[in-house]
Design an enzyme around this catalytic site. Structure first.
Site, PDB file in Angstrom:
ATOM      1  N   ASN A 165      24.133 -15.007  21.309  1.00 55.85           N
ATOM      2  CA  ASN A 165      24.221 -14.730  19.878  1.00 55.85           C
ATOM      3  C   ASN A 165      23.244 -15.662  19.166  1.00 55.85           C
ATOM      4  O   ASN A 165      23.518 -16.844  18.995  1.00 55.85           O
ATOM      5  CB  ASN A 165      25.663 -14.968  19.391  1.00 55.85           C
ATOM      6  CG  ASN A 165      25.781 -14.795  17.882  1.00 55.85           C
ATOM      7  OD1 ASN A 165      24.844 -14.343  17.222  1.00 55.85           O
ATOM      8  ND2 ASN A 165      26.934 -15.141  17.338  1.00 55.85           N
ATOM      9  N   TRP A 166      22.130 -15.087  18.734  1.00 56.04           N
ATOM     10  CA  TRP A 166      21.091 -15.915  18.118  1.00 56.04           C
ATOM     11  C   TRP A 166      21.388 -16.241  16.653  1.00 56.04           C
ATOM     12  O   TRP A 166      20.641 -16.999  16.031  1.00 56.04           O
ATOM     13  CB  TRP A 166      19.740 -15.208  18.219  1.00 56.04           C
ATOM     14  CG  TRP A 166      19.169 -15.180  19.602  1.00 56.04           C
ATOM     15  CD1 TRP A 166      19.595 -15.892  20.686  1.00 56.04           C
ATOM     16  CD2 TRP A 166      18.041 -14.414  20.042  1.00 56.04           C
ATOM     17  NE1 TRP A 166      18.808 -15.613  21.770  1.00 56.04           N
ATOM     18  CE2 TRP A 166      17.846 -14.707  21.413  1.00 56.04           C
ATOM     19  CE3 TRP A 166      17.175 -13.501  19.437  1.00 56.04           C
ATOM     20  CZ2 TRP A 166      16.826 -14.123  22.161  1.00 56.04           C
ATOM     21  CZ3 TRP A 166      16.161 -12.919  20.177  1.00 56.04           C
ATOM     22  CH2 TRP A 166      15.990 -13.228  21.518  1.00 56.04           C
ATOM     23  N   LYS A 167      22.420 -15.628  16.102  1.00 59.58           N
ATOM     24  CA  LYS A 167      22.758 -15.861  14.689  1.00 59.58           C
ATOM     25  C   LYS A 167      21.500 -15.668  13.831  1.00 59.58           C
ATOM     26  O   LYS A 167      20.662 -14.826  14.182  1.00 59.58           O
ATOM     27  CB  LYS A 167      23.413 -17.234  14.524  1.00 59.58           C
ATOM     28  CG  LYS A 167      24.590 -17.397  15.509  1.00 59.58           C
ATOM     29  CD  LYS A 167      25.457 -18.583  15.260  1.00 59.58           C
ATOM     30  CE  LYS A 167      26.580 -18.593  16.305  1.00 59.58           C
ATOM     31  NZ  LYS A 167      27.554 -19.646  16.090  1.00 59.58           N
ATOM     32  N   HIS A 172      32.715 -11.627  14.285  1.00 57.08           N
ATOM     33  CA  HIS A 172      32.440 -13.039  14.593  1.00 57.08           C
ATOM     34  C   HIS A 172      33.092 -13.903  13.513  1.00 57.08           C
ATOM     35  O   HIS A 172      33.168 -13.510  12.347  1.00 57.08           O
ATOM     36  CB  HIS A 172      30.931 -13.280  14.639  1.00 57.08           C
ATOM     37  CG  HIS A 172      30.589 -14.628  15.175  1.00 57.08           C
ATOM     38  ND1 HIS A 172      30.621 -15.760  14.380  1.00 57.08           N
ATOM     39  CD2 HIS A 172      30.256 -15.046  16.420  1.00 57.08           C
ATOM     40  CE1 HIS A 172      30.306 -16.809  15.125  1.00 57.08           C
ATOM     41  NE2 HIS A 172      30.077 -16.404  16.358  1.00 57.08           N
ATOM     42  N   GLU A 190      32.060 -16.269  11.868  1.00 53.54           N
ATOM     43  CA  GLU A 190      31.216 -16.508  10.677  1.00 53.54           C
ATOM     44  C   GLU A 190      31.261 -15.305   9.745  1.00 53.54           C
ATOM     45  O   GLU A 190      31.177 -15.454   8.521  1.00 53.54           O
ATOM     46  CB  GLU A 190      29.781 -16.844  11.134  1.00 53.54           C
ATOM     47  CG  GLU A 190      29.724 -18.246  11.725  1.00 53.54           C
ATOM     48  CD  GLU A 190      28.713 -18.451  12.839  1.00 53.54           C
ATOM     49  OE1 GLU A 190      27.769 -17.648  12.978  1.00 53.54           O
ATOM     50  OE2 GLU A 190      28.878 -19.431  13.601  1.00 53.54           O
ATOM     51  N   GLU A 224      36.676 -17.137  20.741  1.00 47.83           N
ATOM     52  CA  GLU A 224      35.870 -18.281  20.296  1.00 47.83           C
ATOM     53  C   GLU A 224      36.696 -19.120  19.325  1.00 47.83           C
ATOM     54  O   GLU A 224      36.804 -18.774  18.145  1.00 47.83           O
ATOM     55  CB  GLU A 224      34.610 -17.792  19.565  1.00 47.83           C
ATOM     56  CG  GLU A 224      33.700 -16.935  20.407  1.00 47.83           C
ATOM     57  CD  GLU A 224      32.293 -16.890  19.824  1.00 47.83           C
ATOM     58  OE1 GLU A 224      31.388 -17.401  20.482  1.00 47.83           O
ATOM     59  OE2 GLU A 224      32.108 -16.377  18.716  1.00 47.83           O
ATOM     60  N   GLY A 265      29.594 -24.468  17.584  1.00 48.48           N
ATOM     61  CA  GLY A 265      28.518 -25.276  17.020  1.00 48.48           C
ATOM     62  C   GLY A 265      28.888 -26.738  16.809  1.00 48.48           C
ATOM     63  O   GLY A 265      28.179 -27.470  16.135  1.00 48.48           O
ATOM     64  N   SER A 303      30.424 -23.833  22.043  1.00 48.00           N
ATOM     65  CA  SER A 303      29.766 -24.990  22.671  1.00 48.00           C
ATOM     66  C   SER A 303      29.599 -24.836  24.180  1.00 48.00           C
ATOM     67  O   SER A 303      29.708 -25.821  24.919  1.00 48.00           O
ATOM     68  CB  SER A 303      30.505 -26.283  22.322  1.00 48.00           C
ATOM     69  OG  SER A 303      30.461 -26.501  20.923  1.00 48.00           O
ATOM     70  N   GLY A 355      25.985 -19.466  21.551  1.00 44.66           N
ATOM     71  CA  GLY A 355      25.188 -19.617  20.333  1.00 44.66           C
ATOM     72  C   GLY A 355      23.987 -20.509  20.590  1.00 44.66           C
ATOM     73  O   GLY A 355      22.989 -20.089  21.183  1.00 44.66           O
ATOM     74  N   GLY A 356      24.101 -21.780  20.185  1.00 43.11           N
ATOM     75  CA  GLY A 356      22.969 -22.712  20.244  1.00 43.11           C
ATOM     76  C   GLY A 356      22.239 -22.746  21.581  1.00 43.11           C
ATOM     77  O   GLY A 356      21.005 -22.725  21.616  1.00 43.11           O
TER      78      GLY A 356
END
Ligand code: 13P
Length: 248
Positions: free
Chosen positions: A9-11, A99, A101, A169, A175, A211, A232-233
């Site tokens: 997930n590159w957001k 998600h 977010e 999640e 994050g 994470s 993510g990151g």
């Protein structure tokens, strides 16, 4: 046995050019690993503007891709939204829904998420439905209640015979570098598996997200009912994404 799923997930990161560079490198690196796709599925969720770039490079490969969000209607007067139908026309085979977010920042509610999943199913696009509790909810002992309610209310009107991916999640692990402990992941995944089976879902896989890094992926993957990761990151660089995808 199902293949393990590694989903990036590159957001709101990466230009189309950066997305192309990532996919070119990833394809080259995967090519060097014998039978890479025999026990893995790879999914990439770029931001909407980079979807076409990813599509053009993933066409004809086993790399799946799709949007991070779609609107609940396929088309019409909905300025600023993104259409599942258009994503499908770009060969998207998967899509994220709900998600945290989206739920927190954009106030997406269960009934809307329901419609989004239904729209995706009608287009034969696989929904990756995200759930998870906040820190306050965990501390109040409400983790499972929150997850069950998100599943119940967000997946009310969907076809339970069709394949579905659920990503657990915990919001407090996203994050933050604070990965959930093995025990926490094991407990929630076992309960979610039980719950989804009891609700009649026939074909569900469960991802963990929050994470996930090359250093912790191997351990997490050994936990029963962890069928893969939503990352993510650590999915922004092909090297770390591939390290996670090959961790043992
Ligand atoms: P991080 O891996 O950066 O914690 O993000 C997790 C996530 O939100 C994936 O959807």
């Amino acid at each position: 046995m199902n293949k393990k799923i590694y989903a990036a997930n590159w957001k709101l990161n990466k230009t189309p050019e950066e997305a192309r560079e990532f996919v070119i490198k990833l394809k080259n690196d995967i090519f060097k690993i014998p039978d890479f796709f025999s026990n893995r599925e790879v999914m990439i969720f770029p931001s909407a503007f980079a979807l076409e770039a990813v599509s053009s490079l993933c066409a004809g490969t086993d790399i799946q891709f799709g949007p991070q969000n779609v609107y609940a209607e396929k088309s019409g007067a909905f300025t600023g939204e993104n259409s599942a139908e258009v994503a499908k026309s770009l060969q998207a085979g998967v899509a994220l829904v709900g998600h945290s977010e989206r739920r927190e920042i954009f106030k997406e509610q269960d009934d809307t998420l329901n419609k989004k999943v239904a729209v995706l199913q009608s287009l034969q696009v696989l929904p990756v439905f995200c759930i998870g509790e906040t820190l306050a909810q965990r501390e109040a002992g409400k983790t499972l209640d929150v997850c069950y309610s998100q599943l119940n209310n967000g997946l009310k009107e969907i076809n339970k015979e069709l394949r579905l991916v659920v990503a657990y999640e915990p919001v407090w692990a996203i994050g933050t570098g604070k990965v959930a402990t093995k025990e926490q992941v094991a407990e929630v995944h076992a309960k979610l598996f039980e719950y989804l089976s009891s609700q009649g879902f026939k074909n569900v896989q469960l991802l963990y997200g929050g994470s996930v890094k090359p250093e912790n992926a191997g351990e997490l993957l050994k936990i029963p009912h962890v069928d893969g990761f939503l990352i993510g990151g650590a999915s922004l660089q092909p090297d770390s994404f591939l390290k996670i995808s090959t961790a043992q």
